[in-house]
Design an enzyme around this catalytic site. Structure first.
Site, mmCIF file in Angstrom:
data_model
loop_
_atom_site.group_PDB
_atom_site.id
_atom_site.type_symbol
_atom_site.label_atom_id
_atom_site.label_comp_id
_atom_site.label_asym_id
_atom_site.label_seq_id
_atom_site.Cartn_x
_atom_site.Cartn_y
_atom_site.Cartn_z
ATOM 1 C CG ASN A 52 -58.007 33.403 -31.861
ATOM 2 O OD1 ASN A 52 -58.362 32.691 -30.915
ATOM 3 N ND2 ASN A 52 -56.805 33.970 -31.911
ATOM 4 C CG ASP A 107 -57.133 34.057 -39.164
ATOM 5 O OD1 ASP A 107 -56.253 33.722 -39.983
ATOM 6 O OD2 ASP A 107 -56.873 34.716 -38.129
ATOM 7 C CD GLU A 109 -54.510 29.522 -40.167
ATOM 8 O OE1 GLU A 109 -53.327 29.681 -40.494
ATOM 9 O OE2 GLU A 109 -55.033 30.162 -39.222
ATOM 10 C CG ASN A 124 -51.329 29.720 -46.520
ATOM 11 O OD1 ASN A 124 -50.133 29.992 -46.435
ATOM 12 N ND2 ASN A 124 -52.078 29.572 -45.456
HETATM 13 C C1 AAO Z 1 -48.199 40.729 -36.588
HETATM 14 C C2 AAO Z 1 -46.693 40.800 -36.402
HETATM 15 C C3 AAO Z 1 -46.292 40.187 -35.069
HETATM 16 C C4 AAO Z 1 -47.043 40.887 -33.944
HETATM 17 C C5 AAO Z 1 -48.537 40.775 -34.195
HETATM 18 C C6 AAO Z 1 -49.376 41.494 -33.137
HETATM 19 O O1 AAO Z 1 -46.054 40.094 -37.473
HETATM 20 O O2 AAO Z 1 -44.893 40.324 -34.896
HETATM 21 O O3 AAO Z 1 -46.725 40.286 -32.699
HETATM 22 O O4 AAO Z 1 -48.832 41.344 -35.479
HETATM 23 O O5 AAO Z 1 -49.058 42.840 -33.137
HETATM 24 C C7 AAO Z 1 -50.803 37.470 -39.832
HETATM 25 C C8 AAO Z 1 -49.286 37.479 -39.888
HETATM 26 C C9 AAO Z 1 -48.663 37.789 -38.533
HETATM 27 C C10 AAO Z 1 -49.241 39.069 -37.969
HETATM 28 C C11 AAO Z 1 -50.745 38.840 -37.845
HETATM 29 C C12 AAO Z 1 -51.469 40.050 -37.246
HETATM 30 O O6 AAO Z 1 -48.839 36.215 -40.334
HETATM 31 O O7 AAO Z 1 -47.260 37.960 -38.713
HETATM 32 O O8 AAO Z 1 -48.665 39.369 -36.710
HETATM 33 O O9 AAO Z 1 -51.301 38.626 -39.164
HETATM 34 O O10 AAO Z 1 -51.229 41.170 -38.007
HETATM 35 C C13 AAO Z 1 -49.650 30.405 -36.371
HETATM 36 C C14 AAO Z 1 -51.164 30.246 -36.258
HETATM 37 C C15 AAO Z 1 -51.908 30.496 -37.540
HETATM 38 C C16 AAO Z 1 -51.451 31.788 -38.219
HETATM 39 C C17 AAO Z 1 -49.952 31.695 -38.412
HETATM 40 C C18 AAO Z 1 -49.374 32.936 -39.076
HETATM 41 O O11 AAO Z 1 -51.481 28.948 -35.765
HETATM 42 O O12 AAO Z 1 -53.281 30.605 -37.221
HETATM 43 O O13 AAO Z 1 -49.317 31.549 -37.134
HETATM 44 N N1 AAO Z 1 -52.173 32.029 -39.486
HETATM 45 C C19 AAO Z 1 -53.355 32.929 -39.523
HETATM 46 C C20 AAO Z 1 -53.374 33.794 -40.778
HETATM 47 C C21 AAO Z 1 -52.274 34.821 -40.713
HETATM 48 C C22 AAO Z 1 -52.507 35.761 -39.549
HETATM 49 C C23 AAO Z 1 -53.136 35.117 -38.388
HETATM 50 C C24 AAO Z 1 -53.507 33.792 -38.357
HETATM 51 C C25 AAO Z 1 -53.529 35.989 -37.265
HETATM 52 O O14 AAO Z 1 -53.298 32.984 -41.897
HETATM 53 O O15 AAO Z 1 -52.150 35.547 -41.900
HETATM 54 O O16 AAO Z 1 -51.237 36.306 -39.119
HETATM 55 O O17 AAO Z 1 -54.842 36.449 -37.582
HETATM 56 C C26 AAO Z 1 -46.162 26.537 -35.654
HETATM 57 C C27 AAO Z 1 -47.625 26.253 -35.341
HETATM 58 C C28 AAO Z 1 -48.569 27.056 -36.160
HETATM 59 C C29 AAO Z 1 -48.178 28.522 -36.152
HETATM 60 C C30 AAO Z 1 -46.737 28.631 -36.686
HETATM 61 C C31 AAO Z 1 -46.263 30.075 -36.819
HETATM 62 O O18 AAO Z 1 -45.802 25.909 -36.877
HETATM 63 O O19 AAO Z 1 -47.890 24.887 -35.537
HETATM 64 O O20 AAO Z 1 -49.862 26.908 -35.628
HETATM 65 O O21 AAO Z 1 -49.065 29.262 -37.001
HETATM 66 O O22 AAO Z 1 -45.894 27.925 -35.799
HETATM 67 O O23 AAO Z 1 -45.981 30.585 -35.569
HETATM 68 C C32 AAO Z 1 -42.537 23.562 -38.021
HETATM 69 C C33 AAO Z 1 -43.699 22.910 -37.268
HETATM 70 C C34 AAO Z 1 -44.940 23.777 -37.383
HETATM 71 C C35 AAO Z 1 -44.607 25.123 -36.845
HETATM 72 C C36 AAO Z 1 -43.517 25.698 -37.715
HETATM 73 C C37 AAO Z 1 -43.126 27.125 -37.373
HETATM 74 O O24 AAO Z 1 -42.811 23.538 -39.422
HETATM 75 O O25 AAO Z 1 -43.950 21.627 -37.811
HETATM 76 O O26 AAO Z 1 -46.033 23.207 -36.723
HETATM 77 O O27 AAO Z 1 -42.346 24.887 -37.611
HETATM 78 O O28 AAO Z 1 -42.579 27.181 -36.092
#
Ligand code: AAO
Length: 496
Positions: free
Chosen positions: A116, A213, A249, A314
């Site tokens: 992505n 992802d 995902e 996960n």
């Molecule tokens: C890192 C740093 C950041 C920095 C960034 C860029 O931590 O501070 O800005 O680098 O420099 C992983 C880490 C991230 C990391 C990233 C890149 O988790 O911390 O960022 O590597 O190094 C969303 C996405 C989902 C993603 C998830 C983590 O939709 O795709 O965030 N997962 C995948 C991988 C993951 C990876 C990435 C993607 C990026 O599995 O390992 O990130 O490649 C809502 C949304 C979700 C969203 C969450 C979190 O969820 O629905 O889609 O996931 O928020 O923001 C309730 C709601 C629920 C909501 C939740 C949280 O439960 O019902 O829907 O509250 O608000």
């Protein structure tokens, strides 16, 4: 007849992406999070194949940014710099060796494809990447792919920050940056071709499929755009015309415009409600009880079983990233966790993925070796949930009961429940604060069975609780509420 065959063949072609491509009777995969390729190759040979695991989800294998503050976090691997196979898990030659050795023993490899975006906008410029490839985030220049400023979505995103600010707006979620990660323009055929080239390289090496992802952050049609360019799997290990398994995902806990069902055309989706709800039930939060699990699956509003990839936790939500919330069970809550994984593996819903973790906080330099203790558990801070007896034996249970219906449900109206899988297996849980004492229909042939949770069958001997099934299929169960593992599982291969 010919028309029917043609139709069937066409359906086979279109629907292949839902099939995990595991060997028959190997019905679960394990995510070996952050493992090195050489350790996975050995694990396939010494442990996964002998215990009936179908495959391994590996960490992203492509070149990523090197982040030193904080020191080499796990998440640097979700910030691509190029599509060279070059990460702290190993180089391309080691990756190829792993794929070949695992396939040779019938264990498939699934790649976590981060397509992505590239690295974060704050990544700077230089050669601080796992293979030393140059990049410049200010200019959006990634010459090792190559991608340049034209290949990113900036013009399409209309938020002030350029980042996703509101998950209620599907345009932002797809066209803006996910937490500052440079968002690739997947509407461009050039970008789709580069992604397909990367994935085809892996397919040709012998991988069986992909986790996509951040699929939620791409338009379903754009994903289809690169999936349509993918090769069939390598015929050295797969039959002619086999399509790669795809699981996307998509975090859909309800309440957002983007849903898992929007992605069905491309493949399966990760069902995040599964772990969030199962954790809530086992923790007895929100008035939930195990008795309500009677219609678990679609009955709980989940996606159709044949579109679901399911898991208890996960790599994100076990450490507070992503979504699911506090209810998620992990190895830190070992007693409830084993019950949750046991329930998942016994229940017919979805295609199952077992998590295998490391203990955090921990940072990596060049990939830490997995060591194996004398008692078969892992050392060096690797948790290896997949090697816990209860979990490993339930992976086997799932294989033994494959194709058998969900049957003989029983509950006490509270947190004592049981169910069978036709005439092949039976499982019973006590998550109440009092003991369970019940005489139940198991559906199994008469005989003495060895519980695979408290121990297992070894030769003709049972190291565990024995269950006596009478000629009419009935058996008596007694499970104290203070047991280490308050559940019992039996299957026809554990008959004495
Ligand atoms: C890192 C740093 C950041 C920095 C960034 C860029 O931590 O501070 O800005 O680098 O420099 C992983 C880490 C991230 C990391 C990233 C890149 O988790 O911390 O960022 O590597 O190094 C969303 C996405 C989902 C993603 C998830 C983590 O939709 O795709 O965030 N997962 C995948 C991988 C993951 C990876 C990435 C993607 C990026 O599995 O390992 O990130 O490649 C809502 C949304 C979700 C969203 C969450 C979190 O969820 O629905 O889609 O996931 O928020 O923001 C309730 C709601 C629920 C909501 C939740 C949280 O439960 O019902 O829907 O509250 O608000």
């Amino acid at each position: 007849m010919q028309v029917l065959l043609l139709l069937l063949a066409a359906a086979g072609l279109c629907w292949g992406q839902y099939n995990p491509n595991t060997l028959p009777k190997r019905n679960s995969i394990v995510h070996l999070f952050e493992w090195r390729w050489q350790d996975i190759a050995e694990e396939c040979e010494r442990y996964l194949a002998p215990n009936g695991f179908g495959g391994v989800q590996v960490s992203p294998p492509n070149e990523n940014i090197v982040i030193t503050s904080p020191n080499r976090p796990w998440w640097e691997r979700y910030q691509p710099i190029s599509y060279k196979i070059c990460s702290r898990s190993g180089n391309e030659q080691q990756f190829r060796d792993m794929v070949a050795r695992c396939n040779k023993v019938g264990v498939r490899i699934y790649v976590d494809a981060v397509v992505n975006h590239m690295c974060g906008a704050a990544g700077g410029s230089g050669t601080h990447s796992t293979c030393g490839s140059y990049f410049n985030t200010g200019k959006e220049d990634f010459p090792a792919v190559p991608y340049s400023g034209w290949d990113f979505n900036d013009g399409k995103c209309h938020t002030g920050s350029g980042n996703i600010e509101n998950y209620g707006d599907m345009y932002q979620v797809r066209d803006c940056r996910l937490t500052g990660l440079l968002d690739l323009a997947l509407s461009k055929d050039y970008v789709r071709s580069k992604i397909a080239e990367y994935m085809n390289n892996l397919i040709d090496m012998g991988v069986a499929g992909f986790r996509i992802d951040a699929a939620k952050h791409m338009w379903p049609g754009d994903i289809k755009g690169f999936l349509d360019k993918l090769h069939n799997l390598n015929t050295q290990w797969f039959s002619e015309g086999t399509r790669p398994f795809i699981y996307q995902e998509v975090i859909d806990l309800g309440g957002e415009p983007i849903t898992g069902s929007q992605y069905f055309e491309n493949g399966r989706v990760t069902e995040f409600k599964y772990g969030a709800k199962l954790g809530t039930v086992l923790r007895k939060w929100d008035g939930e009880k195990m008795a309500y699990l009677k219609n678990w699956g679609e009955g709980w509003g989940f996606v159709p079983s044949d579109r679901a990839l399911v898991f208890v936790d996960n790599h994100d939500n076990q450490r507070g990233h992503g979504a699911g919330g506090a209810s998620i069970l992990t190895f830190w809550d070992a007693r409830l966790y084993k019950m949750a994984v046991g329930f998942m593996l016994a229940h017919p819903y979805g295609f199952t993925r077992v998590m295998s973790s490391f203990r955090w906080p921990r940072h990596f330099e060049n990939g830490k070796a997995v060591t194996i203790n004398a008692d078969t558990t892992c050392g060096n801070d690797w948790v290896c949930e997949h090697r816990w007896r209860q979990i490993r034996n339930m992976v086997i249970f799932r294989n033994v009961v494959d194709g058998e219906p969900f049957s003989n449900w029983w509950d006490n109206g509270s947190n004592q429940v049981a169910f069978g899988r036709g005439s092949k297996g039976f499982i019973i849980f006590n998550n109440d604060n009092w003991s369970l004492n019940a005489s139940l229909q198991t559906g199994l042939p008469a005989g003495t069975y060895c519980d695979i949770i408290s121990g297992q069958k070894e030769g003709d001997f049972c190291t565990a609780v024995e269950v006596h099934v009478a000629a009419d299929g009935m058996a008596d169960f007694l499970i104290g509420n203070e047991e280490d593992d308050p559940f019992i599982a039996i299957h026809v291969d554990a008959k004495l």
